[in-house]
Design an enzyme around this catalytic site. Structure first.
Site, PDB file in Angstrom:
ATOM      1  N   CYS A  51       0.866  -1.176   0.000  1.00 54.69           N
ATOM      2  CA  CYS A  51       0.000   0.000   0.000  1.00 54.69           C
ATOM      3  C   CYS A  51       0.908   1.232   0.000  1.00 54.69           C
ATOM      4  CB  CYS A  51      -0.905  -0.003   1.230  1.00 54.69           C
ATOM      5  SG  CYS A  51      -1.854   1.527   1.420  1.00 54.69           S
ATOM      6  N   ASP A  58      -0.299  -5.850   0.169  1.00 54.79           N
ATOM      7  CA  ASP A  58      -1.540  -6.111  -0.549  1.00 54.79           C
ATOM      8  C   ASP A  58      -1.328  -7.368  -1.378  1.00 54.79           C
ATOM      9  OD1 ASP A  58      -3.099  -3.881   0.258  1.00 54.79           O
ATOM     10  OD2 ASP A  58      -2.050  -2.603  -1.173  1.00 54.79           O
ATOM     11  N   VAL A  73       6.294 -12.945 -24.347  1.00 55.36           N
ATOM     12  CA  VAL A  73       7.015 -12.523 -23.151  1.00 55.36           C
ATOM     13  C   VAL A  73       7.646 -13.779 -22.551  1.00 55.36           C
ATOM     14  CG1 VAL A  73       5.044 -12.680 -21.551  1.00 55.36           C
ATOM     15  CG2 VAL A  73       6.924 -11.151 -21.038  1.00 55.36           C
ATOM     16  N   GLU A  74       8.919 -13.679 -22.193  1.00 52.23           N
ATOM     17  CA  GLU A  74       9.632 -14.820 -21.614  1.00 52.23           C
ATOM     18  C   GLU A  74       9.193 -14.940 -20.157  1.00 52.23           C
ATOM     19  OE1 GLU A  74      11.839 -17.165 -19.516  1.00 52.23           O
ATOM     20  OE2 GLU A  74      12.474 -15.082 -19.225  1.00 52.23           O
ATOM     21  N   SER A  75       8.800 -16.140 -19.738  1.00 49.41           N
ATOM     22  CA  SER A  75       8.115 -16.313 -18.450  1.00 49.41           C
ATOM     23  C   SER A  75       8.997 -16.042 -17.234  1.00 49.41           C
ATOM     24  CB  SER A  75       7.481 -17.698 -18.353  1.00 49.41           C
ATOM     25  OG  SER A  75       8.451 -18.701 -18.458  1.00 49.41           O
ATOM     26  N   HIS A  92      -3.866  -0.543  -6.085  1.00 51.52           N
ATOM     27  CA  HIS A  92      -4.218  -1.745  -6.850  1.00 51.52           C
ATOM     28  C   HIS A  92      -4.389  -1.450  -8.338  1.00 51.52           C
ATOM     29  CE1 HIS A  92      -6.255  -3.110  -2.846  1.00 51.52           C
ATOM     30  NE2 HIS A  92      -4.958  -3.360  -2.835  1.00 51.52           N
ATOM     31  N   GLU A  93      -5.109  -0.387  -8.619  1.00 53.64           N
ATOM     32  CA  GLU A  93      -5.385  -0.030 -10.007  1.00 53.64           C
ATOM     33  C   GLU A  93      -4.090   0.258 -10.763  1.00 53.64           C
ATOM     34  OE1 GLU A  93      -8.851   1.227  -7.371  1.00 53.64           O
ATOM     35  OE2 GLU A  93      -6.669   1.330  -7.245  1.00 53.64           O
TER      36      GLU A  93
END
Length: 153
Positions: A51, A58, A73-75, A92-93
């Site tokens: 937060c 969070d 995208v390489e994991s 969060h957003e």
């Protein structure tokens, strides 16, 4: 055979980046061929950030679906990028949308959506959804499988 010469993190001992800004999302070539677009899903059921006001942790269940065009995208680099949020303070957003935008910037997919299903803080779960547009025609995009939050009710 896939060209992996540009991958520096996969197969190497790699420190977690100090922040999302310091993280590098690596990519690999993708040949999508003819027919409907492929949909790739990444699920991170234990995503953590801080937060920005209280510094308290969070937690979220993140689901990323994308239709790659020429790059995947390489994991491992994605895992390190997501881990870099552990000590990052953001709402969060902001976290959810930042993840989606960084993947789009790195891979330039045909389409991407991300769902951030955040666990309650202060009694309120927050779900954040972001996508780049409509899914490609005839692509199979399954439901995320994340049920709505239910407490003890």
């Amino acid at each position: 055979m896939t060209d992996t010469r540009n991958l520096t993190q996969l197969g190497s001992k790699t420190q977690a980046p100090a922040s999302p800004e310091a993280a590098t999302l690596e990519t690999a070539p993708f040949s999508r061929g003819d027919g409907p677009a492929a949909i790739v899903r990444f699920t991170c059921p234990e995503f953590t950030s801080l937060c920005p006001v209280t510094g308290q942790p969070d937690f979220a269940h993140i689901v990323i679906d994308y239709a790659p065009d020429k790059l995947l995208v390489e994991s491992k680099s994605l895992k390190l990028f997501l881990t870099s949020f552990r000590n990052h303070g953001a709402f969060h957003e902001d976290c959810t949308v930042m993840i989606g935008r960084r993947i789009v910037e790195a891979t330039k997919p045909l389409w991407l959506r991300i769902g951030g299903y955040w666990y309650p803080r202060g009694g309120i779960p927050i779900d954040v959804f972001w996508q780049t547009g409509t899914p490609p025609k005839d692509a199979w995009v399954p439901e995320t499988g994340v049920p709505p939050y239910r407490g003890r009710g």
